[in-house]
Design an enzyme around this catalytic site. Structure first.
Site, PDB file in Angstrom:
ATOM      1  N   LYS A  22       0.840  -1.210   0.000  1.00 48.14           N
ATOM      2  CA  LYS A  22       0.000   0.000   0.000  1.00 48.14           C
ATOM      3  C   LYS A  22       0.872   1.255   0.000  1.00 48.14           C
ATOM      4  O   LYS A  22       0.639   2.177  -0.785  1.00 48.14           O
ATOM      5  CB  LYS A  22      -0.892  -0.028   1.254  1.00 48.14           C
ATOM      6  CG  LYS A  22      -1.486   1.306   1.651  1.00 48.14           C
ATOM      7  CD  LYS A  22      -2.353   1.193   2.887  1.00 48.14           C
ATOM      8  CE  LYS A  22      -1.645   1.324   4.205  1.00 48.14           C
ATOM      9  NZ  LYS A  22      -1.244   2.696   4.589  1.00 48.14           N
ATOM     10  N   ASN A  23       1.856   1.297   0.893  1.00 51.18           N
ATOM     11  CA  ASN A  23       2.635   2.521   1.056  1.00 51.18           C
ATOM     12  C   ASN A  23       3.655   2.748  -0.055  1.00 51.18           C
ATOM     13  O   ASN A  23       4.358   3.763  -0.073  1.00 51.18           O
ATOM     14  CB  ASN A  23       3.312   2.546   2.430  1.00 51.18           C
ATOM     15  CG  ASN A  23       2.281   2.713   3.542  1.00 51.18           C
ATOM     16  OD1 ASN A  23       1.114   3.016   3.263  1.00 51.18           O
ATOM     17  ND2 ASN A  23       2.700   2.522   4.779  1.00 51.18           N
ATOM     18  N   CYS A 115      -5.806  12.115  13.916  1.00 52.93           N
ATOM     19  CA  CYS A 115      -5.568  10.763  13.426  1.00 52.93           C
ATOM     20  C   CYS A 115      -5.478   9.854  14.647  1.00 52.93           C
ATOM     21  O   CYS A 115      -5.044  10.290  15.708  1.00 52.93           O
ATOM     22  CB  CYS A 115      -4.256  10.782  12.644  1.00 52.93           C
ATOM     23  SG  CYS A 115      -3.517   9.199  12.369  1.00 52.93           S
ATOM     24  N   ARG A 120       0.288  13.903  13.995  1.00 49.72           N
ATOM     25  CA  ARG A 120       0.701  13.775  12.592  1.00 49.72           C
ATOM     26  C   ARG A 120       0.537  15.046  11.763  1.00 49.72           C
ATOM     27  O   ARG A 120      -0.213  15.079  10.779  1.00 49.72           O
ATOM     28  CB  ARG A 120      -0.033  12.607  11.931  1.00 49.72           C
ATOM     29  CG  ARG A 120       0.260  11.292  12.604  1.00 49.72           C
ATOM     30  CD  ARG A 120      -0.378  10.140  11.890  1.00 49.72           C
ATOM     31  NE  ARG A 120       0.378   9.725  10.718  1.00 49.72           N
ATOM     32  CZ  ARG A 120      -0.068   8.815   9.858  1.00 49.72           C
ATOM     33  NH1 ARG A 120      -1.244   8.290  10.001  1.00 49.72           N
ATOM     34  NH2 ARG A 120       0.685   8.456   8.838  1.00 49.72           N
ATOM     35  N   ASP A 303       4.947   0.366  12.091  1.00 53.15           N
ATOM     36  CA  ASP A 303       3.774  -0.311  11.527  1.00 53.15           C
ATOM     37  C   ASP A 303       3.702  -1.791  11.918  1.00 53.15           C
ATOM     38  O   ASP A 303       2.737  -2.473  11.578  1.00 53.15           O
ATOM     39  CB  ASP A 303       3.760  -0.179   9.995  1.00 53.15           C
ATOM     40  CG  ASP A 303       3.426   1.242   9.555  1.00 53.15           C
ATOM     41  OD1 ASP A 303       2.934   2.025  10.383  1.00 53.15           O
ATOM     42  OD2 ASP A 303       3.669   1.570   8.375  1.00 53.15           O
ATOM     43  N   ARG A 395      -8.425  -1.157   4.770  1.00 47.40           N
ATOM     44  CA  ARG A 395      -7.601  -0.086   4.207  1.00 47.40           C
ATOM     45  C   ARG A 395      -6.231  -0.618   3.796  1.00 47.40           C
ATOM     46  O   ARG A 395      -5.609  -0.063   2.887  1.00 47.40           O
ATOM     47  CB  ARG A 395      -7.381   1.026   5.241  1.00 47.40           C
ATOM     48  CG  ARG A 395      -8.614   1.811   5.566  1.00 47.40           C
ATOM     49  CD  ARG A 395      -8.249   2.935   6.493  1.00 47.40           C
ATOM     50  NE  ARG A 395      -7.080   3.625   5.995  1.00 47.40           N
ATOM     51  CZ  ARG A 395      -6.275   4.384   6.726  1.00 47.40           C
ATOM     52  NH1 ARG A 395      -6.530   4.567   7.999  1.00 47.40           N
ATOM     53  NH2 ARG A 395      -5.237   4.976   6.198  1.00 47.40           N
TER      54      ARG A 395
HETATM   55  N1  EPU Z   1       5.925  14.482  11.488  1.00 43.56           N
HETATM   56  C1  EPU Z   1       5.841  15.810  11.853  1.00 43.56           C
HETATM   57  N2  EPU Z   1       5.679  16.746  10.857  1.00 43.56           N
HETATM   58  C2  EPU Z   1       5.594  16.402   9.553  1.00 43.56           C
HETATM   59  C3  EPU Z   1       5.674  15.044   9.186  1.00 43.56           C
HETATM   60  C4  EPU Z   1       5.843  14.106  10.189  1.00 43.56           C
HETATM   61  O1  EPU Z   1       5.916  16.152  13.027  1.00 43.56           O
HETATM   62  O2  EPU Z   1       5.448  17.291   8.712  1.00 43.56           O
HETATM   63  C5  EPU Z   1       6.087  13.469  12.535  1.00 43.56           C
HETATM   64  C6  EPU Z   1       4.866  12.557  12.643  1.00 43.56           C
HETATM   65  O3  EPU Z   1       3.865  13.122  13.472  1.00 43.56           O
HETATM   66  C7  EPU Z   1       5.472  11.302  13.230  1.00 43.56           C
HETATM   67  C8  EPU Z   1       6.863  11.247  12.564  1.00 43.56           C
HETATM   68  O4  EPU Z   1       7.132  12.582  12.150  1.00 43.56           O
HETATM   69  O5  EPU Z   1       5.613  11.430  14.611  1.00 43.56           O
HETATM   70  C9  EPU Z   1       7.002  10.333  11.385  1.00 43.56           C
HETATM   71  O6  EPU Z   1       5.905  10.482  10.518  1.00 43.56           O
HETATM   72  P1  EPU Z   1       6.012  10.251   8.944  1.00 43.56           P
HETATM   73  O7  EPU Z   1       5.841  11.555   8.265  1.00 43.56           O
HETATM   74  O8  EPU Z   1       7.208   9.442   8.604  1.00 43.56           O
HETATM   75  O9  EPU Z   1       4.707   9.383   8.692  1.00 43.56           O
HETATM   76  P2  EPU Z   1       3.859   9.394   7.364  1.00 43.56           P
HETATM   77  O10 EPU Z   1       4.747   9.673   6.224  1.00 43.56           O
HETATM   78  O11 EPU Z   1       2.658  10.223   7.550  1.00 43.56           O
HETATM   79  C10 EPU Z   1       4.206   6.892   6.695  1.00 43.56           C
HETATM   80  C11 EPU Z   1       3.325   5.690   6.479  1.00 43.56           C
HETATM   81  C12 EPU Z   1       2.744   5.247   7.817  1.00 43.56           C
HETATM   82  C13 EPU Z   1       3.918   4.901   8.736  1.00 43.56           C
HETATM   83  C14 EPU Z   1       4.862   6.100   8.882  1.00 43.56           C
HETATM   84  C15 EPU Z   1       6.115   5.784   9.683  1.00 43.56           C
HETATM   85  C16 EPU Z   1       2.520   6.054   4.220  1.00 43.56           C
HETATM   86  C17 EPU Z   1       1.382   6.378   3.339  1.00 43.56           C
HETATM   87  N3  EPU Z   1       2.266   6.049   5.539  1.00 43.56           N
HETATM   88  O12 EPU Z   1       3.371   7.889   7.284  1.00 43.56           O
HETATM   89  O13 EPU Z   1       1.982   4.078   7.564  1.00 43.56           O
HETATM   90  O14 EPU Z   1       3.439   4.532  10.018  1.00 43.56           O
HETATM   91  O15 EPU Z   1       5.282   6.551   7.566  1.00 43.56           O
HETATM   92  O16 EPU Z   1       6.815   4.750   9.130  1.00 43.56           O
HETATM   93  O17 EPU Z   1       3.602   5.752   3.759  1.00 43.56           O
HETATM   94  C18 EPU Z   1       0.296   2.473   7.982  1.00 43.56           C
HETATM   95  O18 EPU Z   1       0.538   1.982   6.866  1.00 43.56           O
HETATM   96  O19 EPU Z   1      -0.438   1.893   8.842  1.00 43.56           O
HETATM   97  C19 EPU Z   1       0.863   3.772   8.320  1.00 43.56           C
HETATM   98  C20 EPU Z   1       0.372   4.531   9.289  1.00 43.56           C
END
Ligand code: EPU
Length: 419
Positions: A22-23, A115, A120, A303, A395
């Protein structure tokens, strides 16, 4: 709402084929906005999040056809808005921001809002875009970005962010000059996106390391690629074999992408053997308790934290589980406790004392991975577990009850139509 009925106690045995990630598929679909013409993706999983992303692109004017393969033609994009109704159901919708700004220099994307696993925010995406010359305004719950031209910049992420890295990597492909991303995410899905962008004509070096260099080009062209196997789905089935004392062969996966999880399972006494494109997993007696701490890739993935915790509830000892990525990713704890687990929470740490057995109970799924942990616990529990709100599972896990029942699980989806 549909629910799952699971009667625990069956040892899983047989073969499970791992689906596309998915990701990985989500950012690839977003990348198709970077160039008009027909993009073609194979091994795309049939999941609700993928449908949501395709709905979003269709809303913007892309033509999406999902048969054996997924074809997207983003030639005629007429709407540069990602509406609240879609973004609120899936945060990954924010991945359209970078490509839209790169190609059209304008985008309007709803802020994702709350969320189930933490605040996030997307501040790091926005800060990086500002460094590239994008004027960002917040209007009525929407991020509105506009730029005359995007320019390359040296960007250091304060924190490792997966979709942040992906968004900026896509934006930088069509920017003027060179962009350097420091403290970039190293997840395999970032590498897969980088590979696809290169096929589209982008100049990218270093994807997979913590420093990625992107040299902007004038134009990109559509291409085709295969979605990589879902390492989290694979890890979940490894844990399913372990928690039921079963033996499974997982096919269509990349062993190099599941090393942190495999290592912890080995430490817990689970037997793993791998060959070309498959991994055999066999549980050998009671599981030993081991500690985990989630980290960005190549560390232990957040995850997989909930699923690993389910396994540890039946461990022989005490396991300390530290969640370092999200501040509130322990929603499964209360539900596991209802099934007899002994878990104490202290901030971002969970102390799991192994118990002899879990007992089936009605439980509530709260997010995708929390739901998977409840399925695992239910497979091992005595009696029947009813898992409510399983739309979360849909999902991110393709045909989960079909895959599990094919290897001996007693699991059934009960449709709540008419209730
Ligand atoms: N963060 C911030 N500001 C930002 C972006 C992130 O503070 O602008 C913080 C987040 O709140 C979190 C940390 O940085 O504490 C890491 O978040 P990240 O941005 O890496 O998460 P994401 O990109 O939103 C992706 C996956 C998630 C997975 C995370 C961590 C996708 C579509 N989603 O989310 O997948 O948990 O990376 O590996 O790639 C899942 O599949 O169940 C899922 C939640």
């Amino acid at each position: 709402m549909d629910r799952l009925l699971v009667e625990g106690g069956a040892r899983l045995k047989g073969e499970v084929s791992i689906s596309g990630a998915k990701n990985c598929a989500l950012p690839l679909i977003a990348a198709s906005l970077l160039a008009g013409g027909k993009h073609c993706f194979t091994n795309v999983p049939q999941l609700r999040d993928i449908k949501t992303m395709l709905l979003l692109l269709t809303h913007m004017g892309a033509v999406c056809e999902q048969g054996g393969e997924l074809q997207i033609d983003a030639s005629d994009i007429h709407t540069l808005t990602a509406p609240y109704e879609l973004v609120k159901t899936m945060r990954a919708s924010v991945l359209v921001l970078g490509p839209m700004l790169a190609r059209f220099r304008k985008a309007r994307v709803s802020l994702p809002g709350g969320c189930a696993i933490g605040a996030r925010p997307i501040n790091l995406h926005l800060k990086a875009l500002e460094q590239m010359g994008v004027a960002i305004a917040l209007e009525h719950g929407y991020v509105v970005g506009e730029a005359k031209r995007l320019r390359g910049a040296r960007i250091t992420f304060d924190q490792v962010t997966v979709t942040g890295t992906e968004n900026i990597m896509m934006a930088a492909c069509l920017a003027d000059g060179v962009t350097v991303l420091k403290n970039a995410a190293r997840e395999p899905e970032v590498v897969a996106l980088g590979d696809y962008l290169v096929r589209m004509g982008a100049h990218i070096e270093g994807a997979g390391s913590d420093e990625i260099t992107i040299t902007g080009v004038e134009e990109l062209r559509p291409s085709s690629c295969e979605v990589i196997p879902d390492r989290i789905e694979a890890g979940t089935y490894l844990a399913a074999a372990a928690i039921t004392g079963g033996s499974l062969r997982l096919k269509n996966l990349r062993q190099e992408n599941i090393q942190a999880v495999s290592q912890k399972l080995c430490d817990a006494g689970v037997l793993l053997e791998s060959g070309e494109g498959f991994v055999d997993v066999r549980a050998n007696g009671r599981i030993c308790s081991v500690n985990i701490e989630t980290q960005p890739h190549p560390g232990f993935p957040t995850d997989m934290q909930a699923q690993f915790m389910a396994l540890m509830t039946l461990g022989d000892g005490v396991s300390v589980i530290k969640e370092r990525i999200f501040e509130n990713r322990f929603m499964h704890v209360l539900e596991l406790q209802r099934m007899g687990a002994d878990i104490e929470l202290d901030g971002r740490t969970a102390i799991v004392r192994g118990v002899e057995k879990l007992s089936g109970a009605p439980v509530m799924a709260t997010d995708l991975r929390a739901s998977a942990s409840l399925v695992l616990a239910a497979l091992a529990a005595e009696g029947t577990t009813v898992i409510n709100r399983i739309y979360h599972l849909d999902r991110g896990y393709e045909a989960i009850e079909k895959k599990l029942s094919a290897v001996g699980a007693r699991i059934e989806r009960v449709s709540a139509k008419g209730e």
